[in-house]
Motif scaffolding. Structure first.
Motif, mmCIF file in Angstrom:
data_model
loop_
_atom_site.group_PDB
_atom_site.id
_atom_site.type_symbol
_atom_site.label_atom_id
_atom_site.label_comp_id
_atom_site.label_asym_id
_atom_site.label_seq_id
_atom_site.Cartn_x
_atom_site.Cartn_y
_atom_site.Cartn_z
ATOM 1 N N LEU A 1 2.178 -5.223 -15.538
ATOM 2 C CA LEU A 1 1.479 -4.311 -16.439
ATOM 3 C C LEU A 1 1.957 -2.865 -16.335
ATOM 4 C CD1 LEU A 1 -2.125 -5.692 -15.847
ATOM 5 C CD2 LEU A 1 -0.938 -5.672 -18.052
ATOM 6 N N LEU A 2 2.283 -2.423 -15.139
ATOM 7 C CA LEU A 2 2.581 -1.007 -14.931
ATOM 8 C C LEU A 2 3.923 -0.583 -15.517
ATOM 9 C CD1 LEU A 2 1.415 -0.636 -11.229
ATOM 10 C CD2 LEU A 2 0.333 0.423 -13.229
ATOM 11 N N ARG A 3 3.944 0.629 -16.002
ATOM 12 C CA ARG A 3 5.222 1.276 -16.336
ATOM 13 C C ARG A 3 5.896 1.676 -15.029
ATOM 14 N NH1 ARG A 3 4.521 6.424 -14.834
ATOM 15 N NH2 ARG A 3 2.453 7.396 -15.024
ATOM 16 N N PRO A 4 7.205 1.889 -15.026
ATOM 17 C CA PRO A 4 7.845 2.418 -13.823
ATOM 18 C C PRO A 4 7.192 3.738 -13.417
ATOM 19 C CG PRO A 4 9.492 1.616 -15.354
ATOM 20 C CD PRO A 4 8.182 1.564 -16.089
ATOM 21 N N GLY A 5 6.824 3.848 -12.149
ATOM 22 C CA GLY A 5 6.131 5.030 -11.664
ATOM 23 C C GLY A 5 4.623 4.916 -11.727
ATOM 24 N N GLY A 6 4.105 3.892 -12.412
ATOM 25 C CA GLY A 6 2.667 3.668 -12.465
ATOM 26 C C GLY A 6 2.148 3.206 -11.117
ATOM 27 N N VAL A 7 0.843 3.350 -10.881
ATOM 28 C CA VAL A 7 0.289 3.049 -9.559
ATOM 29 C C VAL A 7 -0.782 1.966 -9.626
ATOM 30 C CG1 VAL A 7 0.794 5.332 -8.635
ATOM 31 C CG2 VAL A 7 -1.410 4.917 -9.735
ATOM 32 N N VAL A 8 -0.929 1.286 -8.498
ATOM 33 C CA VAL A 8 -1.956 0.262 -8.344
ATOM 34 C C VAL A 8 -2.808 0.626 -7.137
ATOM 35 C CG1 VAL A 8 -0.430 -1.211 -6.945
ATOM 36 C CG2 VAL A 8 -2.423 -2.215 -8.076
ATOM 37 N N VAL A 9 -4.109 0.353 -7.231
ATOM 38 C CA VAL A 9 -5.016 0.540 -6.104
ATOM 39 C C VAL A 9 -5.892 -0.700 -6.000
ATOM 40 C CG1 VAL A 9 -6.531 1.924 -7.583
ATOM 41 C CG2 VAL A 9 -6.894 1.923 -5.107
ATOM 42 N N VAL A 10 -5.909 -1.318 -4.809
ATOM 43 C CA VAL A 10 -6.615 -2.580 -4.599
ATOM 44 C C VAL A 10 -7.488 -2.478 -3.360
ATOM 45 C CG1 VAL A 10 -6.390 -5.067 -4.276
ATOM 46 C CG2 VAL A 10 -4.685 -3.838 -5.619
ATOM 47 N N GLU A 11 -8.763 -2.811 -3.510
ATOM 48 C CA GLU A 11 -9.666 -2.821 -2.361
ATOM 49 C C GLU A 11 -9.426 -4.079 -1.522
ATOM 50 O OE1 GLU A 11 -14.472 -2.865 -1.395
ATOM 51 O OE2 GLU A 11 -13.751 -1.918 -3.242
ATOM 52 N N HIS A 12 -9.702 -3.960 -0.220
ATOM 53 C CA HIS A 12 -9.586 -5.114 0.675
ATOM 54 C C HIS A 12 -10.570 -4.944 1.826
ATOM 55 C CE1 HIS A 12 -7.458 -2.545 3.519
ATOM 56 N NE2 HIS A 12 -6.580 -2.216 2.577
ATOM 57 N N ALA A 13 -10.700 -5.944 2.661
ATOM 58 C CA ALA A 13 -11.566 -5.864 3.837
ATOM 59 C C ALA A 13 -10.939 -4.934 4.871
ATOM 60 C CB ALA A 13 -11.769 -7.250 4.437
ATOM 61 N N ASP A 14 -11.784 -4.304 5.687
ATOM 62 C CA ASP A 14 -11.235 -3.392 6.688
ATOM 63 C C ASP A 14 -10.337 -4.124 7.686
ATOM 64 O OD1 ASP A 14 -13.229 -4.770 8.000
ATOM 65 O OD2 ASP A 14 -14.458 -3.015 8.435
ATOM 66 N N SER A 15 -10.587 -5.404 7.893
ATOM 67 C CA SER A 15 -9.762 -6.175 8.821
ATOM 68 C C SER A 15 -8.383 -6.523 8.249
ATOM 69 C CB SER A 15 -10.482 -7.477 9.199
ATOM 70 O OG SER A 15 -10.714 -8.265 8.038
ATOM 71 N N GLN A 16 -8.171 -6.255 6.953
ATOM 72 C CA GLN A 16 -6.898 -6.599 6.302
ATOM 73 C C GLN A 16 -5.986 -5.394 6.128
ATOM 74 O OE1 GLN A 16 -8.803 -8.213 2.819
ATOM 75 N NE2 GLN A 16 -8.657 -10.330 3.539
ATOM 76 N N GLY A 17 -6.361 -4.275 6.728
ATOM 77 C CA GLY A 17 -5.595 -3.052 6.537
ATOM 78 C C GLY A 17 -4.143 -3.151 6.957
ATOM 79 N N GLY A 18 -3.855 -3.962 7.937
ATOM 80 C CA GLY A 18 -2.476 -4.086 8.380
ATOM 81 C C GLY A 18 -1.665 -5.104 7.606
ATOM 82 N N GLN A 19 -2.324 -5.834 6.695
ATOM 83 C CA GLN A 19 -1.636 -6.912 5.978
ATOM 84 C C GLN A 19 -1.353 -6.595 4.516
ATOM 85 O OE1 GLN A 19 -3.632 -10.837 6.854
ATOM 86 N NE2 GLN A 19 -5.092 -9.503 7.902
ATOM 87 N N VAL A 20 -2.299 -5.984 3.836
ATOM 88 C CA VAL A 20 -2.169 -5.821 2.385
ATOM 89 C C VAL A 20 -0.987 -4.954 1.964
ATOM 90 C CG1 VAL A 20 -3.337 -5.026 0.291
ATOM 91 C CG2 VAL A 20 -4.620 -6.294 2.028
ATOM 92 N N PRO A 21 -0.701 -3.824 2.634
ATOM 93 C CA PRO A 21 0.458 -3.038 2.189
ATOM 94 C C PRO A 21 1.762 -3.829 2.162
ATOM 95 C CG PRO A 21 -0.899 -1.724 3.652
ATOM 96 C CD PRO A 21 -1.446 -3.132 3.705
#
Length: 281
Positions: free
Chosen positions: A229-249
């Motif tokens: 969906l995004l154009r080049p340079g567009g951004v995405v923001v996705v919520e996750h569980a605090d325990s997943q902070g090291g995995q989602v990026p």
């Protein structure tokens, strides 16, 4: 102390004994709802006007029915939303996710930012963005028909384009044009079912909570949809569980066409959401 405040004190103790996380607040909110006043005006309710239905509401909350299901309303940023059975109740943690998105969109050199909210649920995120970024064009999608009905009630009269469909394949007409994709998808591992708070486990729809053995199935699908969906340079923001902070990026890796993937804390300084930018060609 008037009668209502005395009853609120007793109710708060009952809710605390039942394990309700915010017993005093909930006892006051229920009292305000039943008596039709603001929480700060509970002391103004005459003893003769005490409504015994208050104890019916307290009993429901004592049984861990969500406060928002009893009152039929949820507060999110500057919004008051209609909620009930069949839709995920928006949480305060998501407000920081939306705050980041609003700042990101406002910083863009775009006259009318194009925003897509995937897995919109009650419509809270889409509506907040539409309200706080008036020049934006906001689109939202929800798979659950029950949740969609709540979203329709909440977005009625707004400029949000609300559609029924699968977040992974939605909005093919917007491919390559979107400035920001935002999502609060399901992210609880199926193996964690018994550890989920009763308010969520027994009342929020499973579709909005659980997402495969590791909880990341939906986020992986959101990543693919966002890249489309995004154009080049567009951004995405996705919520996750605090325990997943090291995995989602790591889902938003360079080899998949992403740049600047990073995690961000919520108001309690716990890792709460990941952002990334679609790489330039």
């Amino acid at each position: 102390m008037n009668l209502l405040l005395a009853e609120v004190a007793q109710a708060a103790q009952r809710l605390a004994d039942a394990g309700v996380p915010s017993p005093r607040f909930d006892a006051e909110e229920l009292a305000a709802f039943v008596h039709g006043v603001k929480r700060g005006a509970l002391h103004t309710v005459p003893d003769a006007e005490f409504d015994a239905r208050y104890w019916e509401a307290v009993a429901r909350r004592e049984a861990r029915e969500p406060l928002q299901h009893i009152t039929g309303r949820a507060f999110f940023r500057y919004l008051e939303l209609q909620v009930g059975p069949g839709v995920f109740v928006p949480r305060p943690e998501t407000e920081s996710v939306v705050g980041w998105a609003i700042d990101a969109v406002r910083a863009m050199d775009v006259a009318e930012p194009l925003i897509v909210d995937l897995c919109t649920g009650s419509g809270a995120i889409a509506l907040a963005l539409a309200q706080e970024v008036p020049r934006s064009r906001v689109h939202a999608v929800e798979l659950s028909e029950q949740a969609l009905e709540w979203a329709r009630k909440n977005t009625a009269g707004s400029k949000v384009d609300l559609r029924h469909g699968d977040a992974f394949t939605a909005f093919p007409d917007l491919d390559g044009q979107v400035d920001l994709v935002i999502s609060n998808p399901p992210y609880i591992p199926l193996t964690e079912w018994e550890h989920v708070a009763p308010e969520a486990r027994d009342h929020d729809p499973e579709l909005a909570l659980f997402s495969g053995p590791d909880g990341l199935h939906a986020i992986r699908g959101i990543a693919r949809a966002a890249h489309r969906l995004l154009r080049p340079g567009g951004v995405v923001v996705v919520e996750h569980a605090d325990s997943q902070g090291g995995q989602v990026p790591w889902i938003f890796e360079e080899d998949a066409g992403w740049a600047d993937a990073a995690d961000h804390p919520d108001l309690n300084n716990r890792p709460r959401f990941t952002t990334a930018r679609r790489a330039m060609p």
